[in-house]
Design a protein around this motif. Structure first.
Motif, PDB file in Angstrom:
ATOM      1  N   ALA A  37       0.833  -1.205   0.000  1.00  0.00           N
ATOM      2  CA  ALA A  37       0.000   0.000   0.000  1.00  0.00           C
ATOM      3  C   ALA A  37       0.864   1.250   0.000  1.00  0.00           C
ATOM      4  O   ALA A  37       0.617   2.207  -0.744  1.00  0.00           O
ATOM      5  CB  ALA A  37      -0.924   0.000   1.217  1.00  0.00           C
ATOM      6  N   ARG A  38       1.907   1.243   0.809  1.00  0.00           N
ATOM      7  CA  ARG A  38       2.817   2.394   0.862  1.00  0.00           C
ATOM      8  C   ARG A  38       3.548   2.546  -0.460  1.00  0.00           C
ATOM      9  O   ARG A  38       3.698   3.655  -0.989  1.00  0.00           O
ATOM     10  CB  ARG A  38       3.797   2.205   2.017  1.00  0.00           C
ATOM     11  CG  ARG A  38       4.858   3.281   2.116  1.00  0.00           C
ATOM     12  CD  ARG A  38       6.159   2.798   1.515  1.00  0.00           C
ATOM     13  NE  ARG A  38       7.159   3.845   1.478  1.00  0.00           N
ATOM     14  CZ  ARG A  38       8.189   3.864   0.652  1.00  0.00           C
ATOM     15  NH1 ARG A  38       8.333   2.880  -0.241  1.00  0.00           N
ATOM     16  NH2 ARG A  38       9.067   4.835   0.678  1.00  0.00           N
ATOM     17  N   THR A  39       4.002   1.435  -1.044  1.00  0.00           N
ATOM     18  CA  THR A  39       4.743   1.475  -2.301  1.00  0.00           C
ATOM     19  C   THR A  39       3.872   2.009  -3.435  1.00  0.00           C
ATOM     20  O   THR A  39       4.290   2.879  -4.207  1.00  0.00           O
ATOM     21  CB  THR A  39       5.256   0.072  -2.659  1.00  0.00           C
ATOM     22  OG1 THR A  39       6.133  -0.383  -1.630  1.00  0.00           O
ATOM     23  CG2 THR A  39       6.006   0.096  -3.984  1.00  0.00           C
ATOM     24  N   VAL A  40       2.644   1.505  -3.538  1.00  0.00           N
ATOM     25  CA  VAL A  40       1.745   1.923  -4.610  1.00  0.00           C
ATOM     26  C   VAL A  40       1.390   3.401  -4.478  1.00  0.00           C
ATOM     27  O   VAL A  40       1.408   4.158  -5.460  1.00  0.00           O
ATOM     28  CB  VAL A  40       0.470   1.046  -4.611  1.00  0.00           C
ATOM     29  CG1 VAL A  40      -0.583   1.626  -5.547  1.00  0.00           C
ATOM     30  CG2 VAL A  40       0.813  -0.373  -5.023  1.00  0.00           C
ATOM     31  N   MET A  41       1.055   3.834  -3.270  1.00  0.00           N
ATOM     32  CA  MET A  41       0.659   5.228  -3.068  1.00  0.00           C
ATOM     33  C   MET A  41       1.808   6.185  -3.381  1.00  0.00           C
ATOM     34  O   MET A  41       1.626   7.205  -4.057  1.00  0.00           O
ATOM     35  CB  MET A  41       0.175   5.422  -1.628  1.00  0.00           C
ATOM     36  CG  MET A  41      -0.370   6.826  -1.365  1.00  0.00           C
ATOM     37  SD  MET A  41      -1.798   7.227  -2.404  1.00  0.00           S
ATOM     38  CE  MET A  41      -3.019   6.105  -1.713  1.00  0.00           C
ATOM     39  N   THR A  42       3.009   5.857  -2.906  1.00  0.00           N
ATOM     40  CA  THR A  42       4.165   6.721  -3.152  1.00  0.00           C
ATOM     41  C   THR A  42       4.500   6.780  -4.638  1.00  0.00           C
ATOM     42  O   THR A  42       4.685   7.862  -5.209  1.00  0.00           O
ATOM     43  CB  THR A  42       5.383   6.220  -2.362  1.00  0.00           C
ATOM     44  OG1 THR A  42       5.055   6.152  -0.970  1.00  0.00           O
ATOM     45  CG2 THR A  42       6.566   7.146  -2.547  1.00  0.00           C
TER      46      THR A  42
END
Length: 324
Positions: free
Chosen positions: A242-247
């Motif tokens: 989730a963090r990777t996709v959002m960033t």
């Protein structure tokens, strides 16, 4: 109001089952990139080779052969003429005339006058002038900056985690930089100091993404002592997805807008960043993590070390709280 979740909490994607295919694709891409750089070379800007660079925009696509004849008649020495961005945008690179800055300015004015005579619709952009000595120093400084950045990063990860993690991060960074070089060798976009800045930024982004995943892997190695390594790596990647996709998504949206609507002077920088963010995210999942499997990372060594520290901490706490 419910928060938007691009990645559901129960996501369970088997990233590592494609590790052999991903590694094969990456190795082929790296070899192809090195071959492209060796055969086609990079279109080095005046920052690195010295000379004078002039950017010209025409109202309609221009005949490069006719333009080359106009340029050759106006300046001494060989001129390098290339299209960039679109068929109406042309960069003209010439060698510096003898006589210093005044001679360079006069040569630029003569070239502008000659182009305007043949193409009254021409619009001139920036004119960059760099001496040969300065360009050589810039090239050397840029190369060393990338080398020391990657070396320092590997050493940090080695001490922060284990040597296998440092090796995985170094390979992922090499993968990202090599493919970006291959992109510029393939497209022949101008390679200048802005691209070096983009490469250093890509290195930093890819490292940040890799460390986030590595940190979660280390936590899970201590938490799930009996879990096999491949499922544990998949779990760690999914937990940080989730963090990777959002960033990555927020950065990519900004870069796409800059690529389409931004000024031409940062076109190469934006293209390098957009490509680098994509391959950097890919390498964090499919390069740095699978290498832990092939370098025989096991939970026992980490658990033993962590367990010893925990046990020592518990003994210390017990001794401090015992009545005397």
């Amino acid at each position: 109001m419910r928060l938007l979740k691009l990645v559901p909490d129960n996501t369970n994607i088997g990233f590592l089952k494609w590790r052999h295919v991903a590694m094969a694709i990456s190795m082929i891409s790296i070899i192809a990139s090195i071959a492209l750089v060796a055969t086609r070379g990079l279109n080095l800007g005046v920052d690195f080779v010295g000379g004078q660079m002039m950017r010209v925009t025409f109202s309609q696509p221009v005949n490069l052969d006719a333009l080359r004849g106009t340029v050759d008649a106006a300046v001494k020495g060989e001129a390098n003429i290339q299209q960039f961005g679109s068929a109406r945008d042309v960069s003209i690179r010439t060698s510096l005339p003898e006589g210093g800055e005044d001679a360079a300015n006069q040569a630029a004015e003569r070239l502008k006058a000659a182009i305007l005579k043949a193409h009254p619709d021409a619009v001139f952009g920036s004119v960059d002038t760099v001496s040969g000595k300065v360009s050589g120093e810039l090239f050397e400084t840029g190369a060393w900056s990338m080398f020391f950045a990657m070396l320092a990063i590997s050493i940090y990860i080695w001490f922060r985690f284990e040597w296998q993690f440092g090796l995985g991060a170094l390979f992922a960074l090499f993968h990202d930089v090599a493919l970006t070089f291959g992109l510029f060798a393939l497209t022949q976009m101008e390679f200048n100091l802005n691209i070096v800045a983009a490469l250093l930024t890509i290195i930093g982004y890819s490292l940040n993404d890799t460390i986030v995943i590595y940190d979660r892997i280390r936590e899970n190695l201590r938490k799930y002592r009996k879990m096999e390594l491949v499922p544990l790596l998949d779990l760690s990647i999914n937990e940080t997805l989730a963090r990777t996709v959002m960033t990555s998504l927020t950065i990519i949206i900004t870069l796409v807008v800059l690529l389409l609507l931004g000024p031409e002077v940062i076109f190469g920088f934006t293209a390098a960043m957009l490509f680098g963010i994509f391959v950097g995210t890919y390498s964090s999942m499919y390069m740095s993590a699978p290498l832990l499997v092939w370098t025989k990372v096991g939970s026992d060594s980490f658990v033993a070390k962590a367990g010893g520290q925990v046990a020592g901490a518990e003994r210390t706490l017990k001794n401090e709280t015992m009545p005397r």
